[in-house]
Design an enzyme around this catalytic site. Structure first.
Site, PDB file in Angstrom:
ATOM      1  N   LYS A  43       0.831  -1.205   0.000  1.00 58.50           N
ATOM      2  CA  LYS A  43       0.000   0.000   0.000  1.00 58.50           C
ATOM      3  C   LYS A  43       0.868   1.259   0.000  1.00 58.50           C
ATOM      4  O   LYS A  43       0.513   2.270  -0.614  1.00 58.50           O
ATOM      5  CB  LYS A  43      -0.912  -0.007   1.235  1.00 58.50           C
ATOM      6  CG  LYS A  43      -1.794   1.240   1.389  1.00 58.50           C
ATOM      7  CD  LYS A  43      -2.670   1.488   0.182  1.00 58.50           C
ATOM      8  CE  LYS A  43      -3.804   2.471   0.438  1.00 58.50           C
ATOM      9  NZ  LYS A  43      -3.509   3.639   1.230  1.00 58.50           N
ATOM     10  N   GLU A  49       0.534   6.824  -6.673  1.00 59.73           N
ATOM     11  CA  GLU A  49      -0.573   7.790  -6.676  1.00 59.73           C
ATOM     12  C   GLU A  49      -0.047   9.227  -6.662  1.00 59.73           C
ATOM     13  O   GLU A  49      -0.566  10.096  -7.371  1.00 59.73           O
ATOM     14  CB  GLU A  49      -1.453   7.541  -5.458  1.00 59.73           C
ATOM     15  CG  GLU A  49      -2.640   8.456  -5.299  1.00 59.73           C
ATOM     16  CD  GLU A  49      -3.375   8.160  -4.002  1.00 59.73           C
ATOM     17  OE1 GLU A  49      -3.327   9.009  -3.088  1.00 59.73           O
ATOM     18  OE2 GLU A  49      -3.984   7.072  -3.898  1.00 59.73           O
TER      19      GLU A  49
END
Length: 301
Positions: free
Chosen positions: A173, A180
């Site tokens: 993550k 991102e």
């Protein structure tokens, strides 16, 4: 399946609500009484304390943590430790640093307790669309929790999976969030270049809508950017200040530790730092240097 949710902020409350709608029984605790009250309205049984929450759950107990990374997670994990019994499991669904997760997992394993790290993506849309979950932990423990993950995911067989041992979920993550950062920066820069070509009078919302279908740059982030441009084309009332919650920094640290080149992610993080400097000494010095060596004009404040 029955479980306890610790942390009933927006994302934690949304996840608990999705679980309830999926047929699970969920009890929840949050130090904020208003958050507990709001959660109760959505079918979540409130508990007044961590102790009360642990007592309310049947054995073997499962508790899902949705609390901020760092000290708050450590405090929660340490408070829960004496309240749990062998065979119980804690799932950390927040954005903890994977190194902290490794330490906590080792601590819990020493007491016969399961510790699963679940890197969770989906934000405020997860309640409706489902969550993407990158899970780390013992394979048998994760498999026993399958009904929970299947309910939270976009589909039973999509958007989630055990990626490896303890720590690997949060590590994955972390890198997800680093990617991102780069994608968001690229969209922001691209639309800024379009906006500054004033003689074309480009409608940025229209351009975004065109790109959303068939284009190689289409993505959910583009969908969100286009929606935002439709609501507020000039970004009126929004300060040019971009925060970071830590994952980008950790991704860059990991790249340095592994000798992996990651210039896009690194620069996107630096740009976030830059956005916070409304009185940039560096830029003032740059302007002064141009004047010193080339006699270029200096713009006064």
């Amino acid at each position: 399946m029955e479980l306890g949710m610790v942390g009933l902020g927006r994302m934690g409350a949304n996840m608990a609500e999705r679980l309830v709608k999926g047929g699970h029984k969920v009890s929840g605790f949050d130090p904020n009484a208003d958050a507990r009250k709001a959660a109760e309205a959505n079918g979540i049984a409130p508990a007044a304390s961590l102790e009360a929450l642990a007592k309310a759950l049947p054995a073997p107990r499962v508790l899902w943590l949705m609390v901020p990374a760092g000290k708050i997670t450590d405090d929660t994990v340490n408070t829960l430790l004496p309240l749990l019994a062998k065979g119980d499991t804690v799932i950390d669904g927040g954005n903890s640093n994977y190194k902290d997760t490794l330490r906590r997992a080792q601590l819990y394993a020493g007491h016969g307790l399961g510790y699963v790290d679940c890197g969770t993506s989906g934000g405020v849309w997860g309640l409706k669309e489902g969550y993407s979950m990158m899970i780390g932990g013992d394979a048998k423990t994760v498999e026993a929790l399958r009904p929970i993950f299947e309910t939270l995911a976009p589909a039973k067989d999509q958007g989630w999976g055990r990626v490896g041992p303890a720590g690997s979920g949060h590590y994955t993550k972390m890198v997800h969030n680093g990617i991102e950062y780069g994608m968001m920066q690229a969209y922001a820069e691209g639309f800024s270049i379009l906006k500054h070509k004033e003689e074309f009078g480009l409608d940025l919302h229209q351009v975004g809508e065109i790109w959303r279908t068939g284009s190689v740059v289409r993505s959910w982030l583009l969908d969100l950017a286009t929606d935002a441009l439709g609501k507020n084309p000039n970004m009126d009332g929004i300060a040019p200040y971009v925060v970071d919650s830590g994952e980008g920094r950790w991704t860059v640290d990991a790249a340095l530790e592994l000798n992996v080149s990651a210039p896009v992610i690194t620069l996107s993080l630096m740009e976030r730092f830059r956005s916070r400097d409304d009185d940039s000494f560096a830029d003032k010095l740059l302007s002064s240097l141009r004047n010193e060596f080339g006699g270029h004009a200096i713009k006064k404040e």
